[in-house]
Design a protein around this motif. Structure first.
Motif, mmCIF file in Angstrom:
data_model
loop_
_atom_site.group_PDB
_atom_site.id
_atom_site.type_symbol
_atom_site.label_atom_id
_atom_site.label_comp_id
_atom_site.label_asym_id
_atom_site.label_seq_id
_atom_site.Cartn_x
_atom_site.Cartn_y
_atom_site.Cartn_z
ATOM 1 N N GLN A 6 0.184 1.483 15.519
ATOM 2 C CA GLN A 6 1.355 1.210 16.310
ATOM 3 C C GLN A 6 2.012 0.004 15.409
ATOM 4 O O GLN A 6 3.089 -0.073 15.271
ATOM 5 C CB GLN A 6 0.869 1.422 17.859
ATOM 6 N N VAL A 7 1.116 -1.188 15.471
ATOM 7 C CA VAL A 7 2.044 -2.427 14.681
ATOM 8 C C VAL A 7 2.465 -1.808 12.935
ATOM 9 O O VAL A 7 3.759 -2.382 12.962
ATOM 10 C CB VAL A 7 0.661 -3.490 14.706
ATOM 11 N N ASP A 8 1.354 -1.682 12.722
ATOM 12 C CA ASP A 8 2.091 -0.882 11.403
ATOM 13 C C ASP A 8 3.298 -0.234 10.959
ATOM 14 O O ASP A 8 4.341 0.382 10.268
ATOM 15 C CB ASP A 8 0.762 -0.416 10.982
ATOM 16 N N ALA A 9 3.400 0.897 12.420
ATOM 17 C CA ALA A 9 4.532 1.541 12.207
ATOM 18 C C ALA A 9 5.902 0.956 12.709
ATOM 19 O O ALA A 9 7.132 2.010 12.591
ATOM 20 C CB ALA A 9 4.643 2.882 13.608
ATOM 21 N N VAL A 36 11.012 -1.381 10.833
ATOM 22 C CA VAL A 36 12.101 -2.718 10.787
ATOM 23 C C VAL A 36 11.689 -3.007 8.680
ATOM 24 O O VAL A 36 13.687 -2.850 8.862
ATOM 25 C CB VAL A 36 11.258 -3.405 10.701
ATOM 26 N N ASP A 37 11.189 -2.405 8.197
ATOM 27 C CA ASP A 37 11.835 -2.492 6.545
ATOM 28 C C ASP A 37 12.306 -0.746 6.293
ATOM 29 O O ASP A 37 14.033 -1.718 5.979
ATOM 30 C CB ASP A 37 10.307 -2.490 5.992
ATOM 31 N N LYS A 38 12.227 -0.310 7.367
ATOM 32 C CA LYS A 38 13.512 0.885 6.966
ATOM 33 C C LYS A 38 15.035 0.528 7.411
ATOM 34 O O LYS A 38 16.343 0.485 6.656
ATOM 35 C CB LYS A 38 12.812 2.336 8.083
ATOM 36 N N VAL A 39 15.059 -0.134 8.858
ATOM 37 C CA VAL A 39 15.796 -1.180 8.989
ATOM 38 C C VAL A 39 16.806 -1.980 7.700
ATOM 39 O O VAL A 39 18.075 -2.236 7.840
ATOM 40 C CB VAL A 39 16.376 -1.308 10.605
ATOM 41 N N LEU A 40 16.088 -2.879 7.604
ATOM 42 C CA LEU A 40 16.340 -3.898 6.298
ATOM 43 C C LEU A 40 17.025 -3.430 4.998
ATOM 44 O O LEU A 40 17.843 -3.878 4.660
ATOM 45 C CB LEU A 40 15.356 -5.107 6.807
ATOM 46 N N GLY A 41 16.409 -2.559 5.109
ATOM 47 C CA GLY A 41 16.662 -1.420 3.653
ATOM 48 C C GLY A 41 17.816 -1.211 3.671
ATOM 49 O O GLY A 41 18.594 -0.471 2.513
ATOM 50 N N VAL A 42 18.700 -0.531 4.938
ATOM 51 C CA VAL A 42 19.768 0.463 4.739
ATOM 52 C C VAL A 42 21.246 -0.974 5.839
ATOM 53 O O VAL A 42 21.990 -0.408 5.118
ATOM 54 C CB VAL A 42 19.429 1.642 5.429
ATOM 55 N N VAL A 43 20.452 -1.224 6.085
ATOM 56 C CA VAL A 43 21.367 -2.266 7.103
ATOM 57 C C VAL A 43 22.682 -3.536 6.392
ATOM 58 O O VAL A 43 22.013 -3.782 4.721
ATOM 59 C CB VAL A 43 20.763 -2.966 8.568
ATOM 60 N N ASP A 44 23.737 -2.732 6.352
ATOM 61 C CA ASP A 44 24.831 -3.942 5.617
ATOM 62 C C ASP A 44 25.081 -5.780 6.115
ATOM 63 O O ASP A 44 24.104 -5.995 7.182
ATOM 64 C CB ASP A 44 25.843 -3.373 5.608
ATOM 65 N N SER A 47 0.738 -1.233 -0.124
ATOM 66 C CA SER A 47 0.229 -0.247 -0.320
ATOM 67 C C SER A 47 0.701 1.276 -0.106
ATOM 68 O O SER A 47 2.315 1.167 0.884
ATOM 69 C CB SER A 47 -0.992 0.399 0.995
ATOM 70 N N THR A 48 0.437 2.012 -0.393
ATOM 71 C CA THR A 48 1.377 4.081 -0.799
ATOM 72 C C THR A 48 1.596 4.445 0.573
ATOM 73 O O THR A 48 0.149 4.206 0.943
ATOM 74 C CB THR A 48 0.299 4.536 -1.917
ATOM 75 N N LYS A 49 1.983 5.433 0.985
ATOM 76 C CA LYS A 49 1.397 6.077 1.857
ATOM 77 C C LYS A 49 -0.045 6.930 2.167
ATOM 78 O O LYS A 49 -0.405 6.583 2.924
ATOM 79 C CB LYS A 49 2.790 6.776 1.765
ATOM 80 N N GLU A 50 -0.182 7.107 1.401
ATOM 81 C CA GLU A 50 -1.256 7.956 0.741
ATOM 82 C C GLU A 50 -2.485 6.975 1.088
ATOM 83 O O GLU A 50 -2.646 7.652 2.148
ATOM 84 C CB GLU A 50 -1.369 8.267 -0.254
ATOM 85 N N GLU A 51 -1.964 6.060 0.415
ATOM 86 C CA GLU A 51 -3.550 4.927 1.152
ATOM 87 C C GLU A 51 -3.551 4.189 2.605
ATOM 88 O O GLU A 51 -4.323 4.617 3.106
ATOM 89 C CB GLU A 51 -3.438 3.841 0.527
ATOM 90 N N VAL A 52 -2.599 4.964 2.963
ATOM 91 C CA VAL A 52 -2.183 4.532 4.615
ATOM 92 C C VAL A 52 -3.288 5.209 5.800
ATOM 93 O O VAL A 52 -3.675 5.053 6.497
ATOM 94 C CB VAL A 52 -0.865 3.598 4.858
ATOM 95 N N VAL A 79 8.928 4.438 15.544
ATOM 96 C CA VAL A 79 8.436 3.333 16.944
ATOM 97 C C VAL A 79 10.290 3.803 17.726
ATOM 98 O O VAL A 79 10.710 3.605 18.810
ATOM 99 C CB VAL A 79 7.759 2.175 17.137
ATOM 100 N N PHE A 80 11.205 3.368 16.930
ATOM 101 C CA PHE A 80 12.677 2.918 17.836
ATOM 102 C C PHE A 80 13.354 3.880 17.395
ATOM 103 O O PHE A 80 14.347 3.715 17.224
ATOM 104 C CB PHE A 80 12.988 1.438 17.092
ATOM 105 N N LYS A 81 13.141 4.563 18.090
ATOM 106 C CA LYS A 81 13.733 5.959 18.821
ATOM 107 C C LYS A 81 14.614 5.548 20.192
ATOM 108 O O LYS A 81 13.634 6.105 21.479
ATOM 109 C CB LYS A 81 12.776 7.155 18.778
ATOM 110 N N SER A 82 16.089 6.316 19.867
ATOM 111 C CA SER A 82 16.461 6.616 21.079
ATOM 112 C C SER A 82 15.979 6.834 21.995
ATOM 113 O O SER A 82 15.607 8.379 22.060
ATOM 114 C CB SER A 82 18.477 6.232 21.309
#
Length: 350
Positions: free
Chosen positions: A286-289, A294-302, A217-222, A347-350
Motif C-alpha cells: 500500500q505504501v509502495d503504491a 506520488v512519482d507519477k504526479v510529480l513526473g507530469v505536473v508543471d 526496482s523494475t515493475k517485474e521485480e516488484v 491510490v489517489f483515485k477520485s
C-alpha cells in the motif's frame, strides 16, 4: 636403570592334562630368549605425576590449575568470536525451566543465533563446560549449584540436533525483527522495511528469496516480490511450545487429549503467523503504491501545479486524510488535462 632379571618359565610337558584328565594343551615350541630392552616412562599419567612432583602440588591443586589453563587456552583460541558477558540472572536459572531459556545466550552465541555454525556451537559448548563444570568448581573450592551446567548441556543438546534446533529457531523471538512504525517508514521506507523481510526470509522453503528492492526496482521485480510474499511457503513450526505429553504409562485418553490440544495450538499459531506476514506485505504494498502514485504526479505536473501542490500540502500538515485529499484533487485535474490515465493511478483515485 635396574639390571634385567631373567625368568625361566618351563613349557608344559607334552602329556599335560587338565583337572578332568582331558588332554587340552599341546606344546608347539619354546619361549624366545630374554632380551634386555630400555623402558622409559611415558604418557599423560606420567607427565601429570612429573608435573606434580616438580611443582610440589597435590592432585586437587594440579587439577584445578590445569582446568584454569584449559579455560584460558579456549578463550585465547576463541579470539572474541563466541565471547559475551554472562548475565547474573541467567547463571541462576533452574535447570527444570530449560524450555524458557535462551539456548543461544546460554552458550554465548546471542549475536549469531540461527546463523551460528555447527563448529561455533561445538566450540561455545566446550568453552562453557570448561568454565562451569562442577568438578572444576569443586577443585577451586566453590560450592555452587550445578544447575547452570545442566542448562548448558540442555542448550547444546537442542542446538546440536538439526530438528530440535529448527523447532527452537521457529519461536526464537530474539532473532525476530519488528516491522517499522508508520513514522519510521515515512523517513526511510526501504531502509526500515528491508531488515524485516531479510529476517523473515530464514523461514522460507523456497530459495532464492526476493527481498525488498528500492526506488530503482523494475515493475517485474516488484511484482515478483509481492507474489512471493503473499504466497510465502514457510517451514516455521511451533512444536517447541507444545504442552508436555504424559508418559506411555499415563492415562491414554488424557495423552490423546494433550496431543490433540497441541496439534490445534500449532495450527492456530501457523495460521496467525501467515496472516501476520500477509498483513505486513499488504502494508508495504500500500505504501509502495502511494509512492508510485506520488512519482507519477510529480513526473507530469508543471511548475505552477507543483507550487500549488506544495502550498496545499503545507496547509494539510501531517493529517493523512487531508494529504490524500490534496493528491486526489491533483490527480483529478491531471486526468482531466489528459496528463495521467486513471487506470495508472492505484491510490489517489477520485
Amino acid at each position: 636403570m635396574a639390571a634385567a632379571t631373567v625368568a625361566t618359565v618351563p613349557l608344559a610337558t607334552a602329556d599335560f592334562k587338565s583337572d578332568d584328565g582331558t588332554p587340552n594343551f599341546r606344546s608347539l615350541g619354546r619361549l624366545s630368549a630374554a632380551v634386555n630392552r630400555k623402558i622409559e616412562p611415558f604418557g599423560a599419567a606420567f607427565l601429570a605425576h612429573a608435573r606434580r612432583k616438580r611443582h610440589g602440588r597435590t592432585f586437587s591443586e594440579d587439577d584445578r590449575i590445569q582446568a584454569l589453563a584449559r579455560v584460558k587456552k579456549t578463550e585465547d583460541d576463541d579470539g572474541g568470536e563466541i565471547s559475551e558477558p554472562e548475565d547474573a540472572l541467567m547463571l541462576q536459572r533452574e535447570a527444570k525451566d530449560w524450555k524458557g531459556q535462551d539456548h543461544y545466550a546460554v552458550l554465548g552465541l546471542s549475536k549469531y543465533r540461527y546463523k551460528a555454525t555447527d563448529d561455533q556451537i561445538k566450540k561455545a559448548h566446550r568453552k562453557k563446560v570448561l568454565r562451569h563444570h562442577p568438578d572444576k568448581k569443586a577443585a577451586a573450592g566453590q560450592v555452587d549449584s550445578d544447575s547452570f551446567f545442566k542448562c548448558i548441556q540442555r542448550a547444546h543438546e537442542i542446538l546440536s540436533d538439526p530438528v530440535r534446533r529448527r523447532q527452537f529457531d521457529s519461536v526464537d523471538e530474539a532473532a525476530d525483527v519488528e516491522p517499522p512504525s508508520k513514522k519510521e517508514a515515512q523517513k526511510a521506507f526501504f531502509k526500515k522495511w528491508r531488515p524485516f523481510f531479510e529476517s523473515e526470509a530464514r523461514f522460507s522453503n523456497r530459495t532464492p528469496v526476493p527481498l525488498l528492492g528500492d526506488e530503482n526496482s523494475t515493475k517485474e521485480e516488484v511484482e515478483q516480490f509481492y507474489d512471493f510474499w503473499y504466497e510465502f511457503d514457510s517451514w516455521r513450526s511451533f512444536e517447541y511450545l507444545d504442552e508436555d505429553v504424559p508418559d506411555d504409562n499415563a492415562d491414554r485418553d488424557h495423552k490423546r487429549h494433550i496431543e490433540k490440544k497441541n496439534r490445534n495450538a500449532r495450527a492456530k499459531r501457523k495460521t496467525e503467523d501467515t496472516k501476520r506476514l500477509r498483513h505486513d506485505a499488504a502494508t508495504v504494498q500500500q505504501v509502495d503504491a502511494v509512492l508510485d502514485d506520488v512519482d507519477k504526479v510529480l513526473g507530469v505536473v508543471d511548475a505552477d501545479g507543483l507550487a500549488k501542490l506544495v502550498d496545499e500540502l503545507k496547509i494539510a500538515g501531517s493529517d493523512s486524510d487531508k494529504v490524500k485529499a490534496v493528491f486526489v484533487a491533483t490527480v483529478t485535474d491531471l486526468t482531466a488535462a489528459g496528463k495521467v490515465k486513471e487506470a495508472d493511478v492505484k491510490v489517489f483515485k477520485s
